[in-house]
Motif scaffolding. Structure first.
Motif, PDB file in Angstrom:
ATOM      1  N   ASP A 137      45.312  46.513  43.470  1.00 51.36           N
ATOM      2  CA  ASP A 137      45.314  45.803  44.761  1.00 51.36           C
ATOM      3  C   ASP A 137      46.696  45.252  45.113  1.00 51.36           C
ATOM      4  OD1 ASP A 137      42.630  46.370  44.978  1.00 51.36           O
ATOM      5  OD2 ASP A 137      41.959  44.375  44.341  1.00 51.36           O
ATOM      6  N   MET A 138      47.510  44.963  44.091  1.00 54.65           N
ATOM      7  CA  MET A 138      48.866  44.470  44.323  1.00 54.65           C
ATOM      8  C   MET A 138      49.829  45.603  44.676  1.00 54.65           C
ATOM      9  SD  MET A 138      49.125  41.710  41.198  1.00 54.65           S
ATOM     10  CE  MET A 138      50.885  41.799  41.179  1.00 54.65           C
ATOM     11  N   GLY A 139      49.366  46.841  44.595  1.00 53.67           N
ATOM     12  CA  GLY A 139      50.213  47.974  44.944  1.00 53.67           C
ATOM     13  C   GLY A 139      50.842  48.682  43.764  1.00 53.67           C
ATOM     14  N   ILE A 140      50.492  48.281  42.553  1.00 57.21           N
ATOM     15  CA  ILE A 140      51.036  48.934  41.359  1.00 57.21           C
ATOM     16  C   ILE A 140      50.203  50.187  41.091  1.00 57.21           C
ATOM     17  CG2 ILE A 140      51.500  48.698  38.898  1.00 57.21           C
ATOM     18  CD1 ILE A 140      51.703  45.653  39.413  1.00 57.21           C
ATOM     19  N   ARG A 141      50.861  51.313  41.002  1.00 55.33           N
ATOM     20  CA  ARG A 141      50.185  52.586  40.780  1.00 55.33           C
ATOM     21  C   ARG A 141      50.518  53.130  39.394  1.00 55.33           C
ATOM     22  NH1 ARG A 141      47.785  50.581  44.214  1.00 55.33           N
ATOM     23  NH2 ARG A 141      47.644  51.202  46.383  1.00 55.33           N
ATOM     24  N   SER A 142      49.775  54.131  38.981  1.00 52.84           N
ATOM     25  CA  SER A 142      49.973  54.702  37.647  1.00 52.84           C
ATOM     26  C   SER A 142      51.387  55.242  37.481  1.00 52.84           C
ATOM     27  CB  SER A 142      48.946  55.799  37.381  1.00 52.84           C
ATOM     28  OG  SER A 142      49.033  56.833  38.340  1.00 52.84           O
TER      29      SER A 142
ATOM     30  N   HIS B 183      42.926  56.303  35.769  1.00 54.47           N
ATOM     31  CA  HIS B 183      41.463  56.422  35.773  1.00 54.47           C
ATOM     32  C   HIS B 183      40.863  55.640  36.942  1.00 54.47           C
ATOM     33  CE1 HIS B 183      40.945  58.711  32.140  1.00 54.47           C
ATOM     34  NE2 HIS B 183      41.746  57.896  31.486  1.00 54.47           N
ATOM     35  N   TYR B 184      41.386  54.467  37.192  1.00 51.52           N
ATOM     36  CA  TYR B 184      40.891  53.672  38.316  1.00 51.52           C
ATOM     37  C   TYR B 184      41.174  54.381  39.640  1.00 51.52           C
ATOM     38  CZ  TYR B 184      39.981  49.753  41.387  1.00 51.52           C
ATOM     39  OH  TYR B 184      39.476  48.957  42.385  1.00 51.52           O
ATOM     40  N   GLU B 185      42.368  54.941  39.770  1.00 52.07           N
ATOM     41  CA  GLU B 185      42.728  55.650  40.995  1.00 52.07           C
ATOM     42  C   GLU B 185      41.850  56.885  41.196  1.00 52.07           C
ATOM     43  OE1 GLU B 185      46.856  56.347  40.299  1.00 52.07           O
ATOM     44  OE2 GLU B 185      47.400  54.262  40.660  1.00 52.07           O
ATOM     45  N   GLN B 186      41.493  57.571  40.130  1.00 49.91           N
ATOM     46  CA  GLN B 186      40.609  58.730  40.241  1.00 49.91           C
ATOM     47  C   GLN B 186      39.227  58.305  40.722  1.00 49.91           C
ATOM     48  OE1 GLN B 186      40.654  60.687  36.440  1.00 49.91           O
ATOM     49  NE2 GLN B 186      42.682  61.581  36.783  1.00 49.91           N
TER      50      GLN B 186
ATOM     51  N   MET C  48      39.010  44.403  35.481  1.00 47.36           N
ATOM     52  CA  MET C  48      39.359  43.396  36.451  1.00 47.36           C
ATOM     53  C   MET C  48      40.884  43.307  36.606  1.00 47.36           C
ATOM     54  SD  MET C  48      38.153  39.499  36.645  1.00 47.36           S
ATOM     55  CE  MET C  48      37.296  39.446  38.172  1.00 47.36           C
ATOM     56  N   VAL C  49      41.630  43.331  35.503  1.00 48.35           N
ATOM     57  CA  VAL C  49      43.086  43.265  35.570  1.00 48.35           C
ATOM     58  C   VAL C  49      43.634  44.521  36.247  1.00 48.35           C
ATOM     59  CG1 VAL C  49      45.197  43.229  34.192  1.00 48.35           C
ATOM     60  CG2 VAL C  49      43.267  41.793  33.542  1.00 48.35           C
ATOM     61  N   ILE C  50      43.056  45.673  35.918  1.00 48.09           N
ATOM     62  CA  ILE C  50      43.521  46.928  36.503  1.00 48.09           C
ATOM     63  C   ILE C  50      43.252  46.946  38.000  1.00 48.09           C
ATOM     64  CG2 ILE C  50      43.229  49.436  36.459  1.00 48.09           C
ATOM     65  CD1 ILE C  50      44.672  48.199  34.003  1.00 48.09           C
ATOM     66  N   LYS C  51      42.114  46.468  38.418  1.00 46.24           N
ATOM     67  CA  LYS C  51      41.804  46.402  39.850  1.00 46.24           C
ATOM     68  C   LYS C  51      42.789  45.479  40.562  1.00 46.24           C
ATOM     69  CE  LYS C  51      38.159  45.183  43.160  1.00 46.24           C
ATOM     70  NZ  LYS C  51      39.127  44.953  44.172  1.00 46.24           N
TER      71      LYS C  51
END
Length: 87
Positions: free
Chosen positions: A8-13, A68-71, A1-4
């Motif tokens: 959503d805020m625009g923070i990427r790996s 991992h979320y982005e993948q 949930m925090v990672i999502k």
């Protein structure tokens, strides 16, 4: 949930990895400044360096989780990942 939420805020790996790398440099800088500017001695400088240095693994861990979320979402933008996906 925090990672999502971060995604959503625009923070990427890549941002998290850059923050981790920057915190390593900041750790050395804070150690050096504390050593030179304060009269408290090397023990205090070591504490500052270690305190800031502990941020790096946190940021790198967040980078991995975001990657991992982005993948999973198909939104991974790194050039290295684009080459892997094309193969």
């Amino acid at each position: 949930m925090v990672i999502k939420k971060m995604h959503d805020m625009g923070i990427r790996s890549e941002h998290a990895y850059l923050a981790g790398l920057s915190s390593i440099g900041l750790s050395f800088a804070s150690w050096l400044v504390s050593l030179k500017a304060e009269q408290a001695g090397i023990e205090r400088a070591d504490r500052w360096g270690i305190f800031v240095g502990e941020w790096a693994p946190t940021f790198i861990g967040l980078g991995l989780a975001l990657s991992h979320y982005e993948q999973q979402e198909g939104t991974l933008n790194g050039s290295l990942h684009a080459v892997k996906q094309a193969i």
